[in-house]
Motif scaffolding. Structure first.
Motif, PDB file in Angstrom:
ATOM      1  N   ALA A  16      35.862  31.578  41.345  1.00  0.00           N
ATOM      2  CA  ALA A  16      36.802  32.275  40.455  1.00  0.00           C
ATOM      3  C   ALA A  16      36.512  33.774  40.402  1.00  0.00           C
ATOM      4  N   GLU A  17      35.342  34.173  40.906  1.00  0.00           N
ATOM      5  CA  GLU A  17      34.951  35.583  40.732  1.00  0.00           C
ATOM      6  C   GLU A  17      35.876  36.534  41.500  1.00  0.00           C
ATOM      7  N   THR A  18      36.435  36.081  42.614  1.00  0.00           N
ATOM      8  CA  THR A  18      37.405  36.927  43.336  1.00  0.00           C
ATOM      9  C   THR A  18      38.547  37.317  42.396  1.00  0.00           C
ATOM     10  N   SER A  19      39.080  36.333  41.688  1.00  0.00           N
ATOM     11  CA  SER A  19      40.203  36.607  40.780  1.00  0.00           C
ATOM     12  C   SER A  19      39.767  37.483  39.603  1.00  0.00           C
ATOM     13  N   ARG A  20      38.556  37.241  39.083  1.00  0.00           N
ATOM     14  CA  ARG A  20      38.078  38.114  37.997  1.00  0.00           C
ATOM     15  C   ARG A  20      37.978  39.560  38.477  1.00  0.00           C
ATOM     16  N   PHE A  21      37.443  39.750  39.684  1.00  0.00           N
ATOM     17  CA  PHE A  21      37.365  41.110  40.266  1.00  0.00           C
ATOM     18  C   PHE A  21      38.771  41.722  40.355  1.00  0.00           C
ATOM     19  N   LEU A  22      39.735  40.924  40.810  1.00  0.00           N
ATOM     20  CA  LEU A  22      41.090  41.458  41.007  1.00  0.00           C
ATOM     21  C   LEU A  22      41.728  41.852  39.677  1.00  0.00           C
ATOM     22  N   PHE A  23      41.544  41.015  38.660  1.00  0.00           N
ATOM     23  CA  PHE A  23      42.035  41.387  37.319  1.00  0.00           C
ATOM     24  C   PHE A  23      41.408  42.712  36.881  1.00  0.00           C
ATOM     25  N   LYS A  24      40.092  42.812  37.012  1.00  0.00           N
ATOM     26  CA  LYS A  24      39.387  44.013  36.556  1.00  0.00           C
ATOM     27  C   LYS A  24      39.828  45.244  37.356  1.00  0.00           C
ATOM     28  N   TYR A  25      39.934  45.081  38.676  1.00  0.00           N
ATOM     29  CA  TYR A  25      40.355  46.188  39.535  1.00  0.00           C
ATOM     30  C   TYR A  25      41.720  46.718  39.109  1.00  0.00           C
ATOM     31  N   GLY A  26      42.627  45.801  38.805  1.00  0.00           N
ATOM     32  CA  GLY A  26      43.978  46.194  38.438  1.00  0.00           C
ATOM     33  C   GLY A  26      44.132  46.574  36.974  1.00  0.00           C
ATOM     34  N   GLY A  27      43.053  46.453  36.204  1.00  0.00           N
ATOM     35  CA  GLY A  27      43.141  46.766  34.788  1.00  0.00           C
ATOM     36  C   GLY A  27      44.087  45.816  34.045  1.00  0.00           C
ATOM     37  N   ILE A  28      44.169  44.586  34.533  1.00  0.00           N
ATOM     38  CA  ILE A  28      45.057  43.598  33.904  1.00  0.00           C
ATOM     39  C   ILE A  28      44.243  42.741  32.940  1.00  0.00           C
ATOM     40  N   GLU A  29      44.668  42.735  31.706  1.00  0.00           N
ATOM     41  CA  GLU A  29      43.972  41.958  30.690  1.00  0.00           C
ATOM     42  C   GLU A  29      44.128  40.471  30.989  1.00  0.00           C
ATOM     43  N   PHE A  30      43.061  39.701  30.821  1.00  0.00           N
ATOM     44  CA  PHE A  30      43.138  38.255  31.015  1.00  0.00           C
ATOM     45  C   PHE A  30      42.103  37.581  30.125  1.00  0.00           C
ATOM     46  N   GLU A  31      42.391  36.327  29.797  1.00  0.00           N
ATOM     47  CA  GLU A  31      41.397  35.560  29.058  1.00  0.00           C
ATOM     48  C   GLU A  31      40.473  34.886  30.062  1.00  0.00           C
ATOM     49  N   ASP A  32      39.200  35.226  29.995  1.00  0.00           N
ATOM     50  CA  ASP A  32      38.200  34.695  30.931  1.00  0.00           C
ATOM     51  C   ASP A  32      37.612  33.421  30.325  1.00  0.00           C
ATOM     52  N   ALA A  33      38.406  32.340  30.379  1.00  0.00           N
ATOM     53  CA  ALA A  33      38.014  31.092  29.712  1.00  0.00           C
ATOM     54  C   ALA A  33      36.984  30.349  30.553  1.00  0.00           C
ATOM     55  N   ARG A  34      35.868  29.982  29.911  1.00  0.00           N
ATOM     56  CA  ARG A  34      34.765  29.344  30.642  1.00  0.00           C
ATOM     57  C   ARG A  34      34.450  27.981  30.039  1.00  0.00           C
ATOM     58  N   VAL A  35      34.680  26.943  30.823  1.00  0.00           N
ATOM     59  CA  VAL A  35      34.403  25.581  30.380  1.00  0.00           C
ATOM     60  C   VAL A  35      32.910  25.321  30.551  1.00  0.00           C
ATOM     61  N   GLN A  36      32.250  24.908  29.483  1.00  0.00           N
ATOM     62  CA  GLN A  36      30.821  24.616  29.574  1.00  0.00           C
ATOM     63  C   GLN A  36      30.606  23.268  30.256  1.00  0.00           C
ATOM     64  N   ASN A 187      31.684  46.403  45.234  1.00  0.00           N
ATOM     65  CA  ASN A 187      30.860  46.352  44.014  1.00  0.00           C
ATOM     66  C   ASN A 187      30.747  47.708  43.322  1.00  0.00           C
ATOM     67  N   GLU A 188      30.938  48.781  44.079  1.00  0.00           N
ATOM     68  CA  GLU A 188      30.789  50.117  43.499  1.00  0.00           C
ATOM     69  C   GLU A 188      32.103  50.739  43.037  1.00  0.00           C
ATOM     70  N   LEU A 189      33.202  50.039  43.197  1.00  0.00           N
ATOM     71  CA  LEU A 189      34.459  50.520  42.601  1.00  0.00           C
ATOM     72  C   LEU A 189      34.228  50.588  41.086  1.00  0.00           C
ATOM     73  N   PRO A 190      34.641  51.673  40.427  1.00  0.00           N
ATOM     74  CA  PRO A 190      34.268  51.852  39.006  1.00  0.00           C
ATOM     75  C   PRO A 190      34.544  50.630  38.123  1.00  0.00           C
ATOM     76  N   ALA A 191      35.738  50.036  38.232  1.00  0.00           N
ATOM     77  CA  ALA A 191      36.071  48.894  37.356  1.00  0.00           C
ATOM     78  C   ALA A 191      35.209  47.679  37.678  1.00  0.00           C
ATOM     79  N   ILE A 192      34.858  47.528  38.936  1.00  0.00           N
ATOM     80  CA  ILE A 192      34.038  46.378  39.358  1.00  0.00           C
ATOM     81  C   ILE A 192      32.588  46.592  38.940  1.00  0.00           C
ATOM     82  N   LYS A 193      32.106  47.821  39.140  1.00  0.00           N
ATOM     83  CA  LYS A 193      30.733  48.174  38.738  1.00  0.00           C
ATOM     84  C   LYS A 193      30.531  47.867  37.256  1.00  0.00           C
ATOM     85  N   LYS A 194      31.516  48.256  36.476  1.00  0.00           N
ATOM     86  CA  LYS A 194      31.437  48.034  35.030  1.00  0.00           C
ATOM     87  C   LYS A 194      31.442  46.533  34.707  1.00  0.00           C
TER      88      LYS A 194
END
Lengths: 204, 204
Positions: A16-36, A187-194
């Motif tokens: 799922a991390e590819t999609s999380r990176f893409l959301f962050k890169y695009g500055g698109i808000e998303f709920e990062d729901a994590r099933v334990q 990894n060093e793109l500002p939004a990804i680094k953060k």
């Protein structure tokens, strides 16, 4: 207002991390729901095919990590400009995915001796074969995996290749400086680094 | 003039048949290049990642069967009308592809007893789980796998699901009339019907 997108996965990076990176890169808000882990059995029944990740949007729920990443890549302008360019990206993504598939039986193997044999075979038959070929592609592509520019193929590689290291206990890109540079560049793109600095800690 | 497209694969249907169907459906001329078994070792070295199929077009050569099929689906108008529709199609295609991946170790197993055990597990853990879920999707989707209309998800299923039968020696869709109808609907499209009648014979 709740974010328009909800991404549901386990409490780790995984596929799922590819999609999380893409959301962050695009500055698109998303709920990062994590099933334990302990909640997964009851969750599983509610999923379309017993698998995560799922993307929820506009009341719809979709499975398949690469399909989701491709959709998000279009949204954040990291896809190709035409169908052929998308084919070039998809071809790289599926090639890297083929390597990842080979990790699955190793992750499941409990016997340490058999596990060691599987890892040795993976390195010999797959990494030694595929990684030099991907390295040569980056060399010809201006330091990227496709199209001579940043695309979601680079995002896919940057988020999937750490699993190669995690499962083998080795620095699998040590002999492939150009592939390592692709990962570093993402990894060093500002939004990804953060995001990397603030994301929940997990082993893989 | 030579056709603008060349599809290179082994002399059988396999994972290239989706793309052959798409070419035929769209009336797009292509060279159906078939590498014979005895010629494969020398061919292999010339491929980007030691795999077929390859699509050649405008002097470029691309690997990965699903990526190629997606490109052709766009060309022949069997893709979605927007990124979300394409996500719905891709999600189904990758779900069917996950089932197909489970056939690979069975195809490689030489020992008949171990092979039988693997087939029983495949039917119990995968077919019995995934096929009813896909059947329900077809029921909700107007007789198709996605978007309530004919898409390349149906073409993918129609060309991949025969492998389920070939590897198990059973009619795997016997209890899933709606899935069977999807396959039949694709196979009975005039251009596909003609192709099936005239294509080179092979076991799978």
């Amino acid at each position: 207002m709740a974010p328009a997108y909800k991404l549901i996965y386990g409490d780790y990076r995984g596929v799922a991390e590819t999609s999380r990176f893409l959301f962050k890169y695009g500055g698109i808000e998303f709920e990062d729901a994590r099933v334990q882990f302990e909640d997964w059995p009851q969750w599983k029944e509610k999923t379309p095919f017993g698998q995560l990740p799922l993307l929820e949007h506009n009341g719809k729920q979709i499975n398949q990590s690469i399909a989701i990443a491709r959709y998000l890549a279009n949204l954040v302008k990291l896809a190709g400009n035409d169908d052929w360019e998308n084919l070039e990206i998809d071809s790289i993504v599926d090639t890297v995915s083929d390597i990842r598939q080979k990790l699955v039986p190793i992750g499941r193997e409990q016997d340490q001796i058999r596990r060691k044999t599987l890892i040795d075979t993976l390195i010999k038959d797959s990494f030694s074969y595929h990684l030099p070929r991907l390295e040569a592609i980056v060399e010809k592509n201006n330091g990227y995996l496709a199209l001579g520019r940043l695309t979601w193929a680079d995002f896919y590689f940057a988020t999937i290749s750490p699993m190669f290291d995690a499962i083998t206990g080795q620095d699998c890109l040590a002999n492939y400086p150009k592939l390592k540079a692709v990962r570093d560049k993402v990894n060093e793109l500002p939004a990804i680094k953060k995001w990397i600095e603030t994301r929940p800690a997990s082993d893989f």
